[in-house]
Design a protein around this motif. Structure first.
Motif, short mmCIF file in Angstrom:
data_model
loop_
_atom_site.label_atom_id
_atom_site.label_comp_id
_atom_site.label_asym_id
_atom_site.label_seq_id
_atom_site.Cartn_x
_atom_site.Cartn_y
_atom_site.Cartn_z
N ARG A 190 -18.83 -2.22 -2.86
CA ARG A 190 -19.04 -2.53 -0.90
C ARG A 190 -20.46 -3.89 -2.46
O ARG A 190 -20.25 -5.42 -1.73
N ASP A 191 -20.88 -3.27 -3.25
CA ASP A 191 -21.40 -4.03 -4.66
C ASP A 191 -20.48 -4.22 -5.02
O ASP A 191 -20.28 -4.17 -6.26
N PRO A 192 -20.64 -6.54 -5.57
CA PRO A 192 -19.98 -7.21 -6.26
C PRO A 192 -20.75 -7.20 -7.51
O PRO A 192 -19.73 -7.49 -8.22
N GLN A 193 -21.77 -6.41 -8.26
CA GLN A 193 -22.07 -6.11 -9.48
C GLN A 193 -21.80 -5.07 -9.58
O GLN A 193 -21.86 -5.07 -11.40
N TRP A 194 -20.78 -4.60 -9.43
CA TRP A 194 -20.08 -3.15 -9.78
C TRP A 194 -18.30 -3.65 -9.99
O TRP A 194 -17.55 -4.18 -8.98
N THR A 195 -18.24 -2.93 -11.46
CA THR A 195 -15.72 -2.88 -10.91
C THR A 195 -16.00 -1.12 -10.60
O THR A 195 -16.17 -0.09 -11.45
N VAL A 196 -15.11 -1.25 -9.26
CA VAL A 196 -14.76 0.13 -8.90
C VAL A 196 -13.26 0.38 -9.05
O VAL A 196 -12.56 -0.50 -8.55
N HIS A 197 -13.19 1.45 -9.77
CA HIS A 197 -11.38 1.84 -9.75
C HIS A 197 -11.93 2.88 -8.71
O HIS A 197 -12.42 4.04 -9.00
N ALA A 198 -10.52 3.46 -8.18
CA ALA A 198 -10.48 4.45 -6.85
C ALA A 198 -8.40 4.81 -8.29
O ALA A 198 -7.92 4.57 -8.32
N VAL A 199 -8.46 6.65 -8.31
CA VAL A 199 -7.60 6.80 -9.52
C VAL A 199 -6.87 8.33 -8.09
O VAL A 199 -8.12 8.51 -8.03
N ASP A 200 -5.39 7.78 -8.45
CA ASP A 200 -5.24 9.83 -7.73
C ASP A 200 -5.42 10.95 -8.86
O ASP A 200 -4.16 10.83 -9.66
N SER A 201 -6.72 11.07 -8.70
CA SER A 201 -6.65 12.33 -9.83
C SER A 201 -7.60 12.88 -9.45
O SER A 201 -8.51 12.90 -8.59
N ARG A 202 -8.21 14.19 -9.81
CA ARG A 202 -8.45 15.40 -9.41
C ARG A 202 -10.06 15.27 -9.96
O ARG A 202 -9.71 14.43 -11.11
N HIS A 203 -10.73 15.58 -10.03
CA HIS A 203 -12.07 15.11 -10.59
C HIS A 203 -12.43 15.25 -12.01
O HIS A 203 -12.70 13.79 -12.75
N ASN A 204 -11.69 15.43 -13.10
CA ASN A 204 -11.19 16.13 -13.79
C ASN A 204 -10.73 14.77 -14.81
O ASN A 204 -9.58 15.29 -14.94
N ILE A 205 -11.06 14.07 -14.24
CA ILE A 205 -10.58 12.39 -14.85
C ILE A 205 -9.77 12.13 -16.00
O ILE A 205 -8.65 11.84 -16.47
N MET A 206 -10.19 12.60 -17.19
CA MET A 206 -10.47 12.66 -18.94
C MET A 206 -8.55 13.73 -19.03
O MET A 206 -8.69 13.22 -19.54
N ARG A 207 -8.93 14.59 -18.36
CA ARG A 207 -7.55 15.33 -18.27
C ARG A 207 -5.93 15.39 -17.53
O ARG A 207 -5.04 15.41 -17.95
N ASP A 208 -6.55 14.60 -16.06
CA ASP A 208 -5.64 15.03 -15.67
C ASP A 208 -5.24 13.21 -15.55
O ASP A 208 -3.72 12.67 -14.82
N ALA A 209 -5.89 12.40 -15.58
CA ALA A 209 -5.04 10.63 -15.65
C ALA A 209 -5.98 10.55 -17.05
O ALA A 209 -6.53 9.05 -17.03
N PRO A 210 -5.51 11.08 -18.04
CA PRO A 210 -5.99 10.30 -19.36
C PRO A 210 -5.66 9.05 -19.86
O PRO A 210 -6.38 7.64 -19.81
N GLU A 211 -4.48 8.20 -19.25
CA GLU A 211 -3.50 7.01 -19.71
C GLU A 211 -4.73 5.84 -18.80
O GLU A 211 -4.88 5.00 -19.56
N GLU A 212 -4.69 6.48 -17.43
CA GLU A 212 -6.07 5.73 -16.53
C GLU A 212 -7.23 5.35 -17.18
O GLU A 212 -8.06 4.24 -16.95
N LEU A 213 -7.74 6.00 -17.30
CA LEU A 213 -9.16 6.03 -17.75
C LEU A 213 -9.58 5.33 -19.05
O LEU A 213 -10.11 4.57 -19.23
N LEU A 214 -8.58 6.16 -19.92
CA LEU A 214 -8.43 4.92 -21.35
C LEU A 214 -8.51 3.71 -20.86
O LEU A 214 -9.10 2.94 -21.72
N LYS A 215 -7.23 3.10 -20.00
CA LYS A 215 -7.61 1.75 -19.44
C LYS A 215 -8.51 1.11 -19.16
O LYS A 215 -8.80 -0.30 -19.79
N ILE A 216 -9.01 1.25 -18.21
CA ILE A 216 -10.28 1.33 -18.30
C ILE A 216 -11.35 1.26 -19.53
O ILE A 216 -12.21 0.22 -18.78
N LEU A 217 -11.61 2.15 -19.69
CA LEU A 217 -12.56 1.98 -21.08
C LEU A 217 -12.06 1.67 -22.01
O LEU A 217 -13.34 0.28 -22.20
N LEU A 218 -10.91 0.17 -22.20
CA LEU A 218 -10.89 -0.42 -22.80
C LEU A 218 -11.43 -1.77 -22.78
O LEU A 218 -11.69 -2.79 -22.90
N ASP A 219 -11.02 -1.81 -21.12
CA ASP A 219 -10.58 -2.42 -20.49
C ASP A 219 -12.42 -3.26 -20.54
O ASP A 219 -13.44 -4.67 -20.05
#
Length: 221
Positions: A190-219
């Motif tokens: 709800r804070d306009p100063q933040w960019t927030v992403h909700a990912v269909d992943s378990r807590h270990n996003i680096m392992r379970d959703a690496p491609e989505e996390l990579l895109k976010i980091l590159l962005d």
């Protein structure tokens, strides 16, 4: 080229970012992975005195030793506490912050205050020495005990995160039960100063959703 500094969560070492780090380097970026005092290959340094301040100092020391300027600090889980503290102490070396299903503390808050009762029960399962919180069964086999004091210590901040160019929050939607990060997610989306992403992943996003996390980091670059 950007410089990414990757900080792991509780019980993990820099190795948890191995895949993401390699992919970022393939895109031409500089990547530094950090292992905090008392964990993984540094587990022999775990004592009752290792706390949040120790880990913040670990990260600020890396920024100085590696001559990092304009860092994109990435913190997973507990690592959110560490990158917040380091950015507050050395804002001149930090460009942006990415919290990966992580705590985002305000001045005077601790992991203990920000988490839920299930996580607090885990914190209090410290072993016979009274300060080594054991790795949970679902963690990577390389995970090691974590210093209890780092979960209990309140962070002290002199400024807020609004001074940095960008702040991203990556929320993992898949948890067995209540996510301890749900209140943080609800606050930040709800804070306009933040960019927030909700990912269909378990807590270990680096392992379970690496491609989505990579895109976010590159962005963030």
């Amino acid at each position: 080229m950007a410089t990414f500094v990757l900080v792991p969560g509780a019980c993990h070492g820099g190795w948890c970012y191995e895949q993401i780090a390699g992919q970022l380097r393939d895109h031409g970026h500089r990547v530094i992975t950090v292992t905090l005092t008392g964990l993984s290959e540094r587990r022999h340094l775990l004592t009752s005195t290792v706390n949040l301040d120790t880990h913040i100092q670990d990260l600020t020391a890396v920024l100085v030793a590696e001559q990092v300027q304009d860092a994109i600090l990435v913190g997973h889980s507990y690592g959110g506490m560490v990158i917040t503290g380091a950015a507050d102490r050395m804002p001149e070396r930090v460009d942006s912050l990415v919290f990966v299903d992580a705590f985002v503390p305000r001045d005077g808050e601790s992991c203990w205050m920000l988490t839920n009762d299930m996580q607090r029960e885990w914190y209090l399962s410290a072993g016979e020495d009274g300060y080594s919180v054991p790795a949970l069964p679902m963690f990577d086999p390389r995970a090691t005990a974590h210093p209890l004091a780092s979960f209990l210590q309140r962070i002290r901040l002199s400024g807020d995160l609004g001074r940095f160019r960008r702040r991203d929050y990556v929320y993992a939607k898949v948890w067995d039960g209540e996510s301890p990060f749900a209140p943080t997610y609800e606050r930040l989306r709800r804070d306009p100063q933040w960019t927030v992403h909700a990912v269909d992943s378990r807590h270990n996003i680096m392992r379970d959703a690496p491609e989505e996390l990579l895109k976010i980091l590159l962005d963030t670059v």
